[in-house]
Design a protein around this motif. Structure first.
Motif, PDB file in Angstrom:
ATOM      1  N   ILE A  54       0.721  -1.151  -0.118  1.00  0.00           N
ATOM      2  CA  ILE A  54      -0.068   0.019  -0.008  1.00  0.00           C
ATOM      3  C   ILE A  54       0.956   1.220   0.048  1.00  0.00           C
ATOM      4  O   ILE A  54       0.505   2.168  -0.709  1.00  0.00           O
ATOM      5  N   SER A  55       1.771   1.291   0.831  1.00  0.00           N
ATOM      6  CA  SER A  55       2.862   2.556   0.709  1.00  0.00           C
ATOM      7  C   SER A  55       3.728   2.724  -0.477  1.00  0.00           C
ATOM      8  O   SER A  55       3.582   3.834  -0.962  1.00  0.00           O
ATOM      9  N   VAL A  56       3.929   1.525  -1.109  1.00  0.00           N
ATOM     10  CA  VAL A  56       4.607   1.813  -2.350  1.00  0.00           C
ATOM     11  C   VAL A  56       3.756   2.229  -3.492  1.00  0.00           C
ATOM     12  O   VAL A  56       4.099   3.084  -4.409  1.00  0.00           O
ATOM     13  N   THR A  57       2.580   1.542  -3.412  1.00  0.00           N
ATOM     14  CA  THR A  57       1.454   2.070  -4.300  1.00  0.00           C
ATOM     15  C   THR A  57       0.995   3.547  -4.131  1.00  0.00           C
ATOM     16  O   THR A  57       1.101   4.226  -5.205  1.00  0.00           O
ATOM     17  N   GLY A  58       0.922   3.977  -2.872  1.00  0.00           N
ATOM     18  CA  GLY A  58       0.832   5.392  -2.626  1.00  0.00           C
ATOM     19  C   GLY A  58       1.775   6.213  -3.179  1.00  0.00           C
ATOM     20  O   GLY A  58       1.619   7.296  -3.739  1.00  0.00           O
ATOM     21  N   LEU A  59       3.063   5.871  -3.059  1.00  0.00           N
ATOM     22  CA  LEU A  59       4.305   6.466  -3.594  1.00  0.00           C
ATOM     23  C   LEU A  59       4.426   6.630  -4.954  1.00  0.00           C
ATOM     24  O   LEU A  59       4.563   7.788  -5.574  1.00  0.00           O
ATOM     25  N   ALA A  60       3.981   5.639  -5.564  1.00  0.00           N
ATOM     26  CA  ALA A  60       3.848   5.448  -7.100  1.00  0.00           C
ATOM     27  C   ALA A  60       2.518   6.395  -7.603  1.00  0.00           C
ATOM     28  O   ALA A  60       3.198   6.971  -8.785  1.00  0.00           O
ATOM     29  N   VAL A  61       1.643   6.345  -6.933  1.00  0.00           N
ATOM     30  CA  VAL A  61       0.575   7.474  -7.592  1.00  0.00           C
ATOM     31  C   VAL A  61       0.896   8.727  -7.289  1.00  0.00           C
ATOM     32  O   VAL A  61       0.698   9.320  -8.239  1.00  0.00           O
ATOM     33  N   GLY A  62       1.617   9.029  -6.008  1.00  0.00           N
ATOM     34  CA  GLY A  62       2.066  10.453  -6.048  1.00  0.00           C
ATOM     35  C   GLY A  62       3.051  10.761  -7.024  1.00  0.00           C
ATOM     36  O   GLY A  62       2.768  11.681  -7.737  1.00  0.00           O
ATOM     37  N   CYS A  63       4.057   9.714  -7.232  1.00  0.00           N
ATOM     38  CA  CYS A  63       4.883  10.153  -8.496  1.00  0.00           C
ATOM     39  C   CYS A  63       4.367  10.327  -9.640  1.00  0.00           C
ATOM     40  O   CYS A  63       4.517  11.333 -10.488  1.00  0.00           O
ATOM     41  N   HIS A  64       3.316   9.415 -10.117  1.00  0.00           N
ATOM     42  CA  HIS A  64       2.470   9.634 -11.257  1.00  0.00           C
ATOM     43  C   HIS A  64       1.773  10.932 -11.481  1.00  0.00           C
ATOM     44  O   HIS A  64       1.754  11.511 -12.540  1.00  0.00           O
ATOM     45  N   ILE A  65       1.141  11.329 -10.258  1.00  0.00           N
ATOM     46  CA  ILE A  65       0.455  12.557 -10.353  1.00  0.00           C
ATOM     47  C   ILE A  65       1.511  14.068 -10.785  1.00  0.00           C
ATOM     48  O   ILE A  65       1.259  14.582 -11.921  1.00  0.00           O
ATOM     49  N   ILE A 109      -6.065   1.306  -3.375  1.00  0.00           N
ATOM     50  CA  ILE A 109      -5.406   1.228  -2.223  1.00  0.00           C
ATOM     51  C   ILE A 109      -6.291   0.646  -1.070  1.00  0.00           C
ATOM     52  O   ILE A 109      -5.931  -0.295  -0.400  1.00  0.00           O
ATOM     53  N   PRO A 110      -7.436   1.256  -0.867  1.00  0.00           N
ATOM     54  CA  PRO A 110      -8.203   0.808   0.308  1.00  0.00           C
ATOM     55  C   PRO A 110      -8.769  -0.500  -0.076  1.00  0.00           C
ATOM     56  O   PRO A 110      -8.800  -1.656   0.776  1.00  0.00           O
ATOM     57  N   ALA A 111      -9.018  -0.708  -1.382  1.00  0.00           N
ATOM     58  CA  ALA A 111      -9.534  -2.301  -1.780  1.00  0.00           C
ATOM     59  C   ALA A 111      -8.350  -3.189  -1.558  1.00  0.00           C
ATOM     60  O   ALA A 111      -8.654  -4.379  -1.164  1.00  0.00           O
ATOM     61  N   LEU A 112      -7.178  -2.903  -1.758  1.00  0.00           N
ATOM     62  CA  LEU A 112      -5.861  -3.748  -1.454  1.00  0.00           C
ATOM     63  C   LEU A 112      -6.066  -4.032   0.264  1.00  0.00           C
ATOM     64  O   LEU A 112      -5.891  -5.120   0.635  1.00  0.00           O
TER      65      LEU A 112
END
Length: 144
Positions: A54-65, A109-112
């Motif tokens: 979840i942390s890595v996914t959140g970071l990747a989403v932030g980078c994509h933004i 992310i919450p679904a994970l």
């Protein structure tokens, strides 16, 4: 067989913007198909450190933004299609397309967290698209 009459379905030509969008995003369509395949063949092992995923996914989403904002600022939506000899994409398409994917990733992310297997499809797409993007930029830079 006769020739199609003007205005008929066979004679209709695709609008340049639509053609550009369909051709220009074809690589992403392939990556999405790979993401679905990966998701179906590699169902999540929930023993994986979920907090880390979840942390890595959140970071990747932030980078994509941040990356999407950079691409928007430098008008990727018109420069990339031009590399392919295509019409520019409407700015509204580019913003909507990226925004919808960000929403999909944020919802995953919450679904994970709730161990919903379908949530892994957008995450696989994010991972595959990020790697492809990282390879694509230097290649384009070398070709220009």
């Amino acid at each position: 067989m006769g020739t199609a009459k003007p205005g008929s379905l066979l004679a209709a030509t695709m609008q340049p913007e639509l053609e550009s969008i369909l051709i220009g995003t074809l690589g992403l369509d392939v990556l999405l198909a790979l993401a679905v395949y990966q998701s179906l063949t590699r169902m999540p092992q929930w023993q994986v450190n979920q907090k880390r995923l979840i942390s890595v996914t959140g970071l990747a989403v932030g980078c994509h933004i941040i990356h999407s904002l950079e691409e928007w600022h430098f008008e990727f939506y018109s420069r990339f299609p031009a590399l392919l000899g295509l019409a520019p994409w409407p700015e509204s398409f580019f913003v909507t397309f990226n925004s919808l994917w960000v929403v999909a990733w944020c919802l995953s992310i919450p679904a994970l967290s709730n161990k919903i297997s379908l949530a892994i499809v957008p995450i696989w797409f994010l991972a595959l698209a990020s790697v492809a993007n990282g390879l694509f930029h230097p290649i384009v830079a070398l070709l220009q």
